[in-house]
Write an enzyme that holds these catalytic residues in place. Structure first.
Site, short mmCIF file in Angstrom:
data_model
loop_
_atom_site.label_atom_id
_atom_site.label_comp_id
_atom_site.label_asym_id
_atom_site.label_seq_id
_atom_site.Cartn_x
_atom_site.Cartn_y
_atom_site.Cartn_z
N HIS A 243 0.71 -1.25 -0.07
CA HIS A 243 -0.06 0.27 0.03
C HIS A 243 0.92 1.25 -0.15
CE1 HIS A 243 -4.06 1.81 1.95
NE2 HIS A 243 -3.67 2.75 1.04
N LEU B 193 2.45 6.85 -4.86
CA LEU B 193 3.71 7.54 -5.53
C LEU B 193 2.83 8.47 -6.45
CD1 LEU B 193 4.89 4.15 -6.95
CD2 LEU B 193 5.69 5.80 -5.13
N ASN C 296 -5.39 5.49 -7.08
CA ASN C 296 -5.81 7.01 -6.66
C ASN C 296 -5.18 8.56 -7.45
OD1 ASN C 296 -4.29 6.82 -4.42
ND2 ASN C 296 -5.87 8.12 -3.27
N HIS D 116 2.48 14.38 0.74
CA HIS D 116 0.76 15.56 0.20
C HIS D 116 1.96 16.77 0.64
CE1 HIS D 116 -2.80 13.83 -0.06
NE2 HIS D 116 -2.55 13.26 1.62
N ASN E 90 -6.41 8.76 7.42
CA ASN E 90 -7.57 7.96 7.33
C ASN E 90 -7.61 6.35 6.50
OD1 ASN E 90 -10.12 7.02 6.60
ND2 ASN E 90 -10.88 8.39 4.49
N HIS F 241 -10.99 0.02 1.50
CA HIS F 241 -10.52 0.35 1.84
C HIS F 241 -11.84 0.31 3.10
CE1 HIS F 241 -9.66 5.43 2.77
NE2 HIS F 241 -10.83 5.10 3.23
N ASP G 238 1.26 2.33 3.69
CA ASP G 238 0.43 3.59 3.83
C ASP G 238 0.81 5.03 3.46
OD1 ASP G 238 -2.04 5.39 2.29
OD2 ASP G 238 -3.73 4.66 4.48
ZN LIG Z 1 -7.76 3.91 2.79
#
Ligand SMILES: [Zn+2]
Length: 427
Positions: A54, A57, A88, A305, A274, A175, A301
């Site tokens: 997870h 990139l 995503n 950002h 999250n 998720h 994860d």
């Molecule tokens: Zn997630």
């Protein structure tokens, strides 16, 4: 290329010499010699290269925050030899074309195996199944499908996705967040979120989806993977499902193993994530679940950002934190130094099982003659304070800034080639 690693300790056990030749482990023994390059690995623990299920990139779409190359550097420095790149992106990885693009960028970077995750639904819209078969048949050979960031909340669509991935020997990585429960939520439910004036993000929003999905997976006879488990109740549900024989696997992030909702007291949006950071009781249950194998894997994860998306008020900030470069140190801190996991078990949870879940044939293999030389060598006695400015990631949103953590990745090998030498990335 031939390389001799002198005095390394496989799984933290007795020191041996390891001869690496043409990408595989050619010999293991005492006092091996070679005319080729030699690395003094005295005192270093050697494990199979880590595999992340997870990783975000951000390429294509947000190359200002991370690229496949910079994320690959961060991964190699963290001891990883394979990472699953979440879908995503912009455009979303929901076609053979986009997953092949990401896969090619990973090959070009050449530091870790970049394994694209395919979206479950078109545009992560939650309405129409994406071209799962085309992505599976593409050069990227997608086996993990996820709308991560969003939950596949429609039960009929989730059932159909499970039916499709079953035929592809794939898995849906969910998720787990019932979207109608945490509306406007920023923080876990309970006293602390009430005091901070933030709406609750209740544990039941995660647990309700896990309960539903393990039953759907059992009904279909398909594989389900639960992303970033964060509550004690989720661990209980997964333990129950496994005892029934449901083909469910689960991951926990380093930050959910170490940090609690107390970190959010100062409204520093670095700690907005999250699912959210939860209580000390949840953290204890997650550690126990990882120790007894209910939770199969540690997955980062890793979520880079931009500064402007984090250095703002809590409600406006984007959720997510960096993870690749400190994951192993956090696991050593929370699971090894506490006596909860042996080095062999660390290899199991951070390499063997994630490779099996992702169906990666050449990763997560034992340290044995004839096996691919995907290896990480770490110094378990090193300690260092995390300096975000020194990270290879393009972003700086590390929740570990200023924190002293144990263990340092010294060398990483991808199929016998050094991706990291003496703590320095080679490309
Ligand atoms: Zn997630």
């Amino acid at each position: 290329m031939t390389l001799l690693l002198k005095g390394a300790r496989p799984y933290g056990e007795d020191a041996v010499d390891i001869l690496v030749k043409d990408g595989v482990i050619a010999a293991i023994g005492e006092s091996l010699s070679t005319t080729a390059d030699t690395i003094d690995a005295t005192g270093l623990v050697v494990l199979p290269g880590l595999v992340d299920l997870h990783t975000h990139l951000r390429e294509p779409g947000r190359e200002d925050t991370e690229t496949v190359l910079t994320g690959s550097r961060a991964a190699a420095l963290g001891g990883f030899t394979a990472v699953h790149a979440m879908a995503n992106t912009d455009p979303v990885a929901d076609t053979a074309g986009v997953v092949e693009q990401v896969w090619r960028l990973g090959n070009d970077a050449g530091l870790v195996d970049v394994v694209p995750v395919g979206a479950v639904t078109v545009g992560l819209g939650g309405e129409q199944l994406a071209e799962l078969g085309a992505m599976a048949d593409s050069a990227a050979r997608v086996r993990v499908f996820s709308d991560d960031g969003k939950c596949v909340s429609d039960p009929a669509l989730m059932r159909r996705a499970l039916e499709y991935v079953k035929a592809l020997d794939g898995v849906v990585a969910q998720h787990a967040e019932e979207p109608r429960l945490p509306v406007g939520a920023q923080m876990p439910g309970g006293a602390r979120s009430a005091r901070l004036g933030l709406t609750g993000w209740p544990a039941v929003a995660e647990e309700a989806i896990i309960a539903r999905d393990v039953l759907l997976a059992e009904h279909v006879g398909a594989r389900l993977h639960v992303c970033h488990v964060s509550t004690a109740g989720s661990v209980e549900l997964i333990r129950w499902a496994k005892s029934r024989g449901v083909q469910v696997t689960a991951e926990v992030t380093p930050h959910h193993l170490l940090l609690t909702d107390a970190q959010a007291e100062g409204y520093d949006a670095t700690f907005k994530v999250n699912p959210p950071l939860r209580t000390a009781e949840d953290v204890a249950a997650l550690r126990a679940g990882l120790a007894d194998g209910t939770i199969d894997a540690v997955a980062t994860d890793h979520a880079p950002h931009a500064g402007e998306d984090k250095e703002c008020e809590w409600s406006a900030a984007r959720p997510g934190m960096l993870g690749l470069e400190q994951a192993l140190s956090v696991v050593v801190d929370t699971m090894v130094d506490t006596g909860l996991l042996t080095w062999r078990e660390v290899a199991d949870r951070m390499s063997v099982r994630p490779a099996q879940i992702g169906r990666l044939a050449g990763q997560g293999r034992p340290i044995a003659v004839g096996e691919p030389a995907n290896l990480v060598l770490l110094d378990p006695s090193a300690r260092a304070v995390v300096d975000p400015a020194a990270l290879a990631s393009k972003s700086r949103n590390s929740p570990y800034a200023g924190r002293e953590l144990p263990a340092r990745v010294v060398h990483t090998l991808l199929r016998g080639e050094l991706s990291v030498l003496d703590g320095k990335v080679q490309k």
